[in-house]
Structures are given as C-alpha cells and as structure tokens.
Design a protein around this motif. Structure first.
Motif, PDB file in Angstrom:
ATOM      1  N   ILE A 156       0.834  -1.188   0.000  1.00 42.52           N
ATOM      2  CA  ILE A 156       0.000   0.000   0.000  1.00 42.52           C
ATOM      3  C   ILE A 156       0.867   1.235   0.000  1.00 42.52           C
ATOM      4  N   ALA A 157       1.939   1.167  -0.735  1.00 45.49           N
ATOM      5  CA  ALA A 157       2.852   2.309  -0.877  1.00 45.49           C
ATOM      6  C   ALA A 157       3.454   2.679   0.449  1.00 45.49           C
ATOM      7  N   LEU A 158       3.811   1.655   1.241  1.00 42.82           N
ATOM      8  CA  LEU A 158       4.393   1.954   2.533  1.00 42.82           C
ATOM      9  C   LEU A 158       5.752   1.339   2.715  1.00 42.82           C
ATOM     10  N   THR A 159       5.816  -0.012   2.725  1.00 40.91           N
ATOM     11  CA  THR A 159       7.083  -0.644   3.047  1.00 40.91           C
ATOM     12  C   THR A 159       7.338  -1.826   2.160  1.00 40.91           C
TER      13      THR A 159
ATOM     14  N   GLY B 126      -3.450   7.149   9.097  1.00 36.29           N
ATOM     15  CA  GLY B 126      -3.729   8.316   9.907  1.00 36.29           C
ATOM     16  C   GLY B 126      -2.894   9.496   9.466  1.00 36.29           C
ATOM     17  N   GLY B 127      -2.757  10.453  10.361  1.00 26.75           N
ATOM     18  CA  GLY B 127      -1.991  11.652  10.055  1.00 26.75           C
ATOM     19  C   GLY B 127      -1.075  12.019  11.195  1.00 26.75           C
ATOM     20  N   ALA B 128      -0.880  13.316  11.400  1.00 30.14           N
ATOM     21  CA  ALA B 128       0.046  13.788  12.422  1.00 30.14           C
ATOM     22  C   ALA B 128      -0.405  13.390  13.823  1.00 30.14           C
ATOM     23  N   GLU B 129      -1.717  13.334  14.061  1.00 33.60           N
ATOM     24  CA  GLU B 129      -2.219  12.989  15.395  1.00 33.60           C
ATOM     25  C   GLU B 129      -1.787  11.570  15.779  1.00 33.60           C
ATOM     26  N   GLU B 130      -1.966  10.634  14.860  1.00 30.97           N
ATOM     27  CA  GLU B 130      -1.578   9.245  15.142  1.00 30.97           C
ATOM     28  C   GLU B 130      -0.056   9.119  15.290  1.00 30.97           C
TER      29      GLU B 130
ATOM     30  N   ALA C  49       7.563   4.664  10.851  1.00 30.99           N
ATOM     31  CA  ALA C  49       8.078   4.702   9.479  1.00 30.99           C
ATOM     32  C   ALA C  49       6.998   4.375   8.463  1.00 30.99           C
ATOM     33  N   CYS C  50       5.800   4.019   8.912  1.00 31.33           N
ATOM     34  CA  CYS C  50       4.729   3.596   8.005  1.00 31.33           C
ATOM     35  C   CYS C  50       3.883   4.756   7.491  1.00 31.33           C
ATOM     36  N   THR C  51       4.021   5.943   8.060  1.00 29.90           N
ATOM     37  CA  THR C  51       3.177   7.057   7.629  1.00 29.90           C
ATOM     38  C   THR C  51       3.399   7.395   6.166  1.00 29.90           C
ATOM     39  N   LYS C  52       2.345   7.925   5.528  1.00 29.98           N
ATOM     40  CA  LYS C  52       2.447   8.347   4.137  1.00 29.98           C
ATOM     41  C   LYS C  52       2.607   9.862   4.017  1.00 29.98           C
ATOM     42  N   VAL C  53       2.792  10.536   5.144  1.00 31.20           N
ATOM     43  CA  VAL C  53       2.908  11.995   5.151  1.00 31.20           C
ATOM     44  C   VAL C  53       4.373  12.390   5.008  1.00 31.20           C
ATOM     45  N   PRO C  54       4.781  12.999   3.908  1.00 35.11           N
ATOM     46  CA  PRO C  54       6.211  13.263   3.668  1.00 35.11           C
ATOM     47  C   PRO C  54       6.896  14.089   4.743  1.00 35.11           C
TER      48      PRO C  54
ATOM     49  N   ALA D 287      -2.499   1.771  11.499  1.00 32.99           N
ATOM     50  CA  ALA D 287      -3.137   2.977  12.010  1.00 32.99           C
ATOM     51  C   ALA D 287      -2.332   4.223  11.673  1.00 32.99           C
ATOM     52  N   VAL D 288      -1.020   4.142  11.818  1.00 33.55           N
ATOM     53  CA  VAL D 288      -0.174   5.294  11.477  1.00 33.55           C
ATOM     54  C   VAL D 288      -0.197   5.524   9.969  1.00 33.55           C
TER      55      VAL D 288
END
Length: 958
Positions: free
Chosen positions: A21-24, A795-799, A824-829, A791-792
């Motif tokens: 899912i474009a993560l890892t 999610g976004g900055a809150e998570e 390291a799983c977040t999709k937020v650059p 979840a991370v």
C-alpha cells in the motif's frame, strides 16, 4: 555473535505488506528476522580511517595489519576504573593498568601490540615498561610509538628478546568512555527521572585494543585476570565469578574493588566487563550459577524470568549434544540499553540488546518470545563452538557463526518443543541467503587469509553469507551424515582442540573419522572433497530434473543470468549435490549428483506420477523440472496440496519465483504456484508467497500493474482472513498453534493492505481506543505491530505524534521497537522527513537504532526517495556517526536501493559511489556493489516481464 533482529518478526511482516500500500517492502522482513543469526550478519563495524585515495605499501613490520608471529601472550592482569560521572571537560573516561606476560618464540627486537584510542602514561619517557620473568633479562627500551593506521603500540628494543624466554609488559593508560558502542563504552538510560550510566564493552571483532593494549587476534589466546574499580552502589561483572569485593579509598574517593577469577584460556574478542546499577534473577543448575541481568525496573517487571527459564535447559541440551560439560563456573546474560549488535557471546558474560533477552509475560508477543529463545540458543551454542574452540582467523568466521546459526534451532526446539521451530530455518536462513548468494558479487564462505586483513574487511565477514549460508550448508552436512554421526564427529573435534584454535579442515577431519567408524554410512566422496565445493566457491546450483528421461543436470544459479562472474572457481562451479527426493508421495533413496550431467532412471515419471526433489529442503540448491512435471505438481497443489509437506509447498513457490527471475522458467508458471493459496492455511507457504510477491510490489507499486496485483491478492487472501476471523471468534481469541499466530498476522496485514472490507476500520478502531485511553492498551501483543503500522499509515500527524509519545515513554524494549517501526509507516512526507532528522539526534533515536530507522523509512514507497536524498546529503555525517559501530550499516545501502529499477536510479547509485570515494563505505562496500548489480537486474526484469505480469494479474483477479 548473535544474528541481528532490528525489528520484530511480526512488525517485519507488517512492513512487508504495507509496501503493497505504498508503505514498506520485503526487505523489512530480512532486517526483521535476520534473525543479518545477520545471529550475528550479526557484528561490529571497523574504526579504521577513511579509505585513502592512493594505495599504501607496507614497509615496516608495524605497517601490516596482522601481528608478527614472534610473540605469544600467556596471561594478562587488567585493572580498570570507569568514571560514570563526567569530568571537568564533560568527558566520561576510564583509567587502566595492564600487564601482559608473553613468551618469545622467535628472536626479535620489536614488541608490537594492538592499542587504539588510548592515551598512555610514560615510564622513563616510554609508553610501556618491560621486565623479564624468571631468569629472563629484559632488553632496554629504545623507543615507543603509536601507529594509527594499523592500531599498534610499537616498542623498539636495544637488543633482541631471547627465544623461549618469558617477559612482562606493563602499561598505564586513559581512555574515553564514549557512547560509540565499541570497546569499553558508555550506555545511558533514565530511571525514575534520573539519568543512569552503564560502563559496558563490545570487543568483537577488533575493539579489545580500545580498552587495553593486547594481542588482539583470535589465535592469541591467553588467561585474563580482571579487577574493576567502581562506584560502591554499582555492581561489576566480567567473564569469571567475583572472588573478592572490597571497599577502599583511592585518590580520596571511596570505591569498590571487584576482583574476578581468572578466565579460561580465550581470545581477546570474548572479554567483557560491565559496571551498572542493574538487578538480576538467578538459578542454579548442577552447581552452575545462572543469572539474568537488566535494568532494575525490567527485573521487577519479571522481564528476565523467561530467559532464565530457558537458559538452563538449553545449556543442558548443548552439554549432551557436544558431549562436553559447560566449561565455566557461571553463566551471566545481560540486557543493555545501547548495544550495536543483536547479542555477543562473551564467555560467561553474554551481552544482548534488550529486545533479544527480555520478555514481558503480559506485554510481549509470541514473536518476542521466539526471538529471545533463538538468540539465547545461538549465543550459548558459541560457549563451546567458537569460545572453547576458536577459529584461527576471521576468514573462517562462517564456520563459527554458521554453525551457531544452525544449532540454535536445535537448542530452541529442545526448550520449546511444541513450536516445531526447526522448520523455520528454511524461511529465516536458507531462502534468505539464496537471494544474496545468487548474485555474481557474492563470495565464498571461506576466504583466503590474505583477503581478510584490516578491520573493515573483518567486519565485512559478518554478513548473511557467513551466518545463513553457513547454517544452510552445515544443516545439509548434518542431513547427509545423519545427526548422530555429525554429533560424534563434533564432540571429537571439541574435545581434541579445547581451549585452542583450529582451521575449518580440522572439523572435516573429525567428521571423516566419525564416518569411517560408521560402516553402514556410505557417502561418495570424503567430507573435505564434498564440503570444499560448498565452502571454497561462491553460489549454489540449480538442479534440473527431466522426468521424461531421468536426466539430472546442475548449473550455477544466477539471479541475473547475463551477469559476469569474475571470481574464478577451482571447481568450475560444479558441486557434489546430495538429493533427497520422492516419487508420487513415496520417499526414495538419496541420490548424489557428482557431475554436471547424469541420468538417474528412477527419476523418470509419466502419467499421474510426479517427482519432487530436495524434500524438506535438506540441500542447499534450487530445483527445476520439465514442464510436464511442473504441471503435475501444480495440479497436485490445486487438488490435494496436503500431499506435500508444508516446507515443500513453501519451497515450490520460492524456487519457481526465483527460477522465473533467472529466466529459467516463464514468470506465469511461477505465478501459477500461488493460485492454490486461497485454500492454504499454513504459515510457511503464505510467508514464502509474501516474500516473493514482495519483489513484484517493489518493481510495480509505482506502475499500472499495481492495481491488478492488489485485486489478485485480495481474491487470494479473503478466505484466509475469514478463516482467522472464525478461528479467533471475531478476533477475540488467540490461535493455539505457534505458526498460526504468525499467519493470523499475515492474514490481517494483507487484508488491510488490499482493502478487504472491514479490515482497516477494525484496526483503526483498536488504535483509537488506545489513543482515547493511553493507560489501557487492550491490543493483543501479537497484533500490536500490525495495528500500530496500519493505524499510522492511514492516519496523520495525530496518530504519528501519539505513537512518538508512547515510544518515548515505553519501558519495554520490544514495545518501543514496534512503535519505532510503525512511525516509518506514515504516508505523510513531512513527518517522514522529520523522522529522518531524528536519526541524527541520539537523544531522540538511540545510536544503535539510527541506521535501521532510516532503512525502515526507505522501505516505505513514500519514504524511499526521502531517505535516499537524506543519505546522499548527509553521507559523511552518517558514516562518521554510525558506519564504524552499527552492524546494520551494510543494510542501509542495500535497503535504500531495494526498489531501484530504472536507468535513472542506476545512474544515481553509480554517482553516489563515485562522489563518496573519499569518504569511503567501510563494511558497506560489498553491499553497494550488490545494490548496483541488483538494480541492473531489476531494470532488465521489469522491461521483460511488465506486460506479461499485467496481463496475468488482470485475468486472474476477475
């Protein structure tokens, strides 16, 4: 040294699927488990200067990295005083006095002894004092000086030492108790709001010289008499038992002086000493003292109890297996807050990362428990193989680490017999190392001594080849000899060479004696002749069986068949191959392939008969068949897959995908081996599928192929997800089977990654419940890695910020590890860029975790370009901070480049190599060459297979 596990196995599985899912990506798993047993691809980095731009030609004896053979140490007397408070300059230091008794075996007017990063006090203007022992008269010292390049203290004498005479060399010195994770170093942690400092050590491979002057080579064994001066409120540990503890006043300071019993004769790299405020739990077994040490809070929370419970049984197992009593009076094991490796087998005082030794009975997962068991088993295996009997030089490291990486499964199986863990060597070692050893840039297990000289070259030996290929070929050897014969030869070897040093051929000789004494056992060549084919040339064969004729052939397997193998082989890349096989479900007599081409008529088959070779993957090779037999095996999988063992179902998938990458079979044939998985419920085949499909994800998750791939994956995993939903009563129970627990995680990870209905919502609701009530985490430990990462990711900055707070507040190392991986799983650059910056700040990310954190970010498809830019921009800083002490350093280079599959990325990689020649790459040099080779292969594979793969996934997903 133990293999390295940077993230838990379960988190690694999760990261693998979130690549989808474009993560890892798939590399997270190899980092996760290894197991790098790397127990061990696990080792330390070298502290040599950056590579010079011009070649250096040795002129004087001290210009060579290897010690002269004129002197042999007998014993050391070592007194150390680490200061656990900073001095007026803000530095932590230690002071020491060392005296070494050595014997002169050849006349010489030079004493050359290793010393690095030490400031020496002087006596009569010299940095050492020399005297004779007994009747020997010591020559006058003419000059002493330090050599930085080769890390020597050199003592030039006015006349020669006498051959056969014994002398005493005394030194006094000051060193920095730095936080660099090597030699005698400093580890810090906070307890009840108070900063605590630990003085600890890591000597392997070439760091003992940073703690005291010594003959720092494995063959230079000696007896060590250690005394530690320390704060009265702290405890001191070393290899031997404490024999005396007294309080005195030194320099106006009240201190304790702890004296230890003399060690057995051993190598410098196995020496250890620690001063800490730790507590312990202990037990006694046949008058052997067993203690588990850790931070007081960890011991109070019973985190050392599980390690204590399995240590005794594992020691008992190895005593019987080796037919040799444990040679020491005690067994200490200690969990350190800062430790560069997974674990280290110091004789009598084994050091671990906290995640490798501590297990919380409430908060830790099944994966955490398995890791503790296998790492302990690996390190305790070394107490005999490696410590009692030691290889003469680092070029044979593979036998030490490969052997321990094999028998760790035997010890763990004895301690936890219901896990059936011995089968997992296929996933964690054999399949893992196949990927590396199939490259043209691989290397033989055993290298020539002259290929392994300086510390960087030594560090480079601590790799997947040494650990995992070593384990695979030792397992193959044990299989064709049978375990009883193998154990008899091993016992003879250990008893013959106890407290001494050997070369690998010594083991072959003793195994041959065991074979010769077993008339019923017939092997076609001597042990040495057979094993030389597997240890002195790199790579492995693919064995092709044509069931129409019974023809059997072998060929050097290369992932990129067009790559050029520059390394010559005296055996022309031909192996003596032991083949266990079956025909239509019936086991057949083992067959030996001794040449490139042979005909074995019993292997012919027709009609509904099928042939399966390499049953239970007992041999270190891949297998290919004629298309008719492939079709029969595919039919069997789709109609009655239980007719094949779980191991062989996993093997068929792994072989097929890799044969396809090597252009030996069609890619669609490999993909067909996965169609039956909608009916598969076992862990090993699904895990094999995940790893191999992971390569497709890496190559295609930025292309139009990815949508069709996801649709197929969703179709295949839906039944598995429903199976575990039912088995766990809608996720409220824990599966009973050991590997079922892991496959439940697979089911959830894949389902969430491809959008199975209700999966992401379920995970997000669990995480939200925890966020709403941080003091009450009801997520089952087995599923935490899954839940946190998903979840991370969605999610976004809150998570992310919540995960960061929980990470910083965590008192359980394995929990901190799960959270560190999940962030390291977040999709937020911008969150990923901030996280990358944190890796250069030891107050945020510990030095031991920095490079693996960068690597985790790089496995995220969003994070990969960010990590690549970060590493390129800050290579000098990263190399200086971590390239000399972090075992994960080679993984950093290979991990970032895992997804590279375009000509532009290849040129960037080459440019990176060119632009940083002056900085150097240390032990990552080989990893960089392999990354370039893999990228070239990826480019060709994508070009040749993209259209066909898209068509197949589109057709099969409907």
């Amino acid at each position: 040294m133990g293999k390295v596990y940077y993230i838990s196995k379960n988190v690694g599985l999760g990261l693998l699927l979130l690549a989808a899912i474009a993560l890892t990506t798939i590399l997270a798993l190899s980092i996760a488990y290894h197991k790098e047993k790397m127990k061990n691809q696990g080792a330390s980095e070298s502290s040599v200067p950056a590579a010079p731009t011009t070649a250096f030609t040795p002129k004087d004896p001290w210009d060579h990295y290897r010690l002269p053979d004129a002197l042999v140490p007998v014993s050391y007397r070592l007194n150390l005083w680490p200061r656990l408070q900073p001095n007026e300059d803000g530095m932590y230091i230690f002071t020491g006095q060392s005296s070494v008794i050595f014997r002169c075996v050849k006349e010489t007017d030079l004493i050359i002894i290793h010393a690095s990063k030490l400031n020496f006090t002087t006596t009569d203007g010299h940095q050492a004092k020399l005297s004779g022992v007994g009747d020997a008269r010591a020559p006058v010292i003419q000059k002493t000086f330090l050599v930085k390049r080769t890390e020597y203290l050199v003592i030039q004498l006015r006349r020669k030492l006498t051959a056969g005479a014994t002398y005493l060399l005394e030194t006094g010195f000051v060193g920095e108790l730095a936080d660099d994770l090597e030699g005698f170093y400093r580890s810090e942690y906070t307890q009840d709001g108070v900063k605590k400092v630990v003085a600890t050590s890591q000597m392997q491979a070439t760091y003992a010289r940073q703690a005291f002057p010594c003959f720092d080579e494995p063959a230079m064994k000696a007896v060590f008499n250690v005394t530690i001066v320390h704060d009265p409120s702290y405890v001191a540990l070393s290899n031997g038992k404490e024999t005396d503890i007294s309080e005195v006043v030194i320099e106006g300071v009240r201190v304790k002086v702890t004296t230890f019993e003399p060690t057995e004769r051993m190598s410098t790299y196995l020496l250890a000493f620690i001063v800490s405020d730790f507590d312990h739990v202990q037990s006694s077994q046949n008058n052997l003292l067993i203690r588990i040490w850790a931070k007081r809070t960890a011991i109070a929370d019973s985190q050392g109890d599980y390690a204590l419970s399995v240590t005794g049984p594992i020691l008992q197992f190895f005593e019987r297996y080796y037919n040799t009593t444990y040679p020491l009076s005690k067994s200490d094991q200690i969990a350190l807050p800062d430790f560069s490796n997974g674990a280290m087998e110091n004789w009598g005082l084994v050091t671990y990362r906290e995640t490798a030794l501590l297990f919380d009975p409430v908060l830790s997962s099944t994966g955490n428990k398995e890791r503790v068991t296998t790492v302990i088993s690996h390190e305790l295996a070394h107490m005999w193989f490696g410590n009692l009997v030691t290889l003469k030089w680092w070029n044979d490291l593979w036998l030490n680490e490969g052997f321990a990486s094999y028998v760790e499964y035997l010890g763990a199986d004895y301690a936890e017999p219901t896990w059936n863990i011995k089968d997992q060597i296929i996933l964690y070692d054999v399949h893992r190392v196949f990927a590396v050893d199939a490259l043209a840039s691989s290397h033989p297990l055993s290298r020539r001594e002259d290929e392994v000289n300086d510390p960087a070259q030594i560090s480079e030996m601590f790799n997947t080849i040494s650990y995992s290929k070593g384990a695979a070929v030792i397992r193959m050897l044990s299989e064709f000899l049978t375990e009883p014969v193998f154990a008899r030869g091993l016992s003879s070897y250990l008893n013959t060479f106890a407290f001494g040093n050997t070369v690998y051929t010594d083991l072959w000789d003793h195994l041959q004696q065991a074979v010769d004494n077993t008339p019923s056992l017939h092997i076609p060549r001597s042990i040495g002749e057979i094993m030389n084919r597997w240890t002195l040339q790199m790579g492995f064969p693919v064995v092709t069986i044509d069931t129409r004729t019974g023809s059997v052939t072998q060929k050097h397997f290369l992932l990129d068949p067009e790559s050029v193998v520059d390394r010559p082989s005296q055996f022309n890349y031909t192996w003596f191959v032991p083949i266990k096989w079956m025909k239509t479900g019936v086991e057949q007599q083992q067959y030996w392939l001794l040449q490139n081409t042979d005909t074995h008529r019993p292997m012919s088959a027709s009609g509904s008969d099928w042939v399966l070779a390499n049953t239970n993957v007992s041999g270190y090779f891949r297998v290919n068949y004629d298309l008719d037999n492939w079709d029969r095996l595919l039919t069997l999988l789709n109609t009655h897959h239980q007719a094949l063992s779980v191991i062989n179902r996993a093997q068929i998938i792994d072989d097929a995908f890799n044969l396809a990458r090597a252009k030996i079979i069609n890619t669609t044939l490999a993909l067909k081996t996965t169609k039956y998985l909608s009916k598969e419920r076992e862990y090993m085949p699904w895990e094999s599928f995940q790893r191999n499909l992971g390569y497709f994800i890496l190559m295609f998750d930025r292309t139009e192929v990815y949508g069709a791939l996801q649709a197929y994956l969703k179709k295949q995993v839906q039944p598995l997800f429903e199976h575990f939903r039912t088995l766990t009563a809608n996720w409220t129970r824990v599966p009973e089977g050991h590997t079922d627990k892991y496959n439940q995680i697979n089911a959830i990870w894949i389902a969430c990654s491809v959008g199975v209905e209700g999966c992401r919502e379920l995970i997000s609701s669990w995480f939200r419940q925890w966020m709403d009530n941080p003091g009450r985490n009801l997520i089952h430990p087995n599923l935490k890695g899954t839940v946190y990462c998903v979840a991370v990711a969605f999610g976004g900055a809150e998570e992310w910020d919540f995960a960061w707070r929980m990470f910083k507040n965590s008192t359980l190392a394995s929990e901190a590890l799960r959270l560190r991986a999940a962030m390291a799983c977040t999709k937020v650059p911008w969150l990923l860029n901030r996280y990358l910056e944190y890796t250069l700040d030891p107050t945020k990310i510990r030095k031991q975790d920095a490079t693996s954190t960068i690597n985790l970010i790089a496995q995220n498809v969003v994070g990969m370009p960010l990590a690549w830019n970060f590493v390129r921009a800050k290579w000098s800083d990263i190399y200086e901070l971590y390239g000399k002490s972090s075992f994960s350093f080679p993984n950093l280079v290979s991990g970032i480049a895992t997804r590279f599959s375009t000509e532009f990325e290849l040129q960037e990689l080459k440019k990176f190599k060119e632009e940083n020649q002056d900085v150097g790459f240390g032990s990552a040099t080989m990893a960089l060459e392999q990354a370039i080779e893999k990228t070239k292969a990826n480019i060709k594979w994508v070009s040749e297979n993209k259209a066909e793969v898209l068509r197949w996934f589109t057709e099969e997903s409907t």
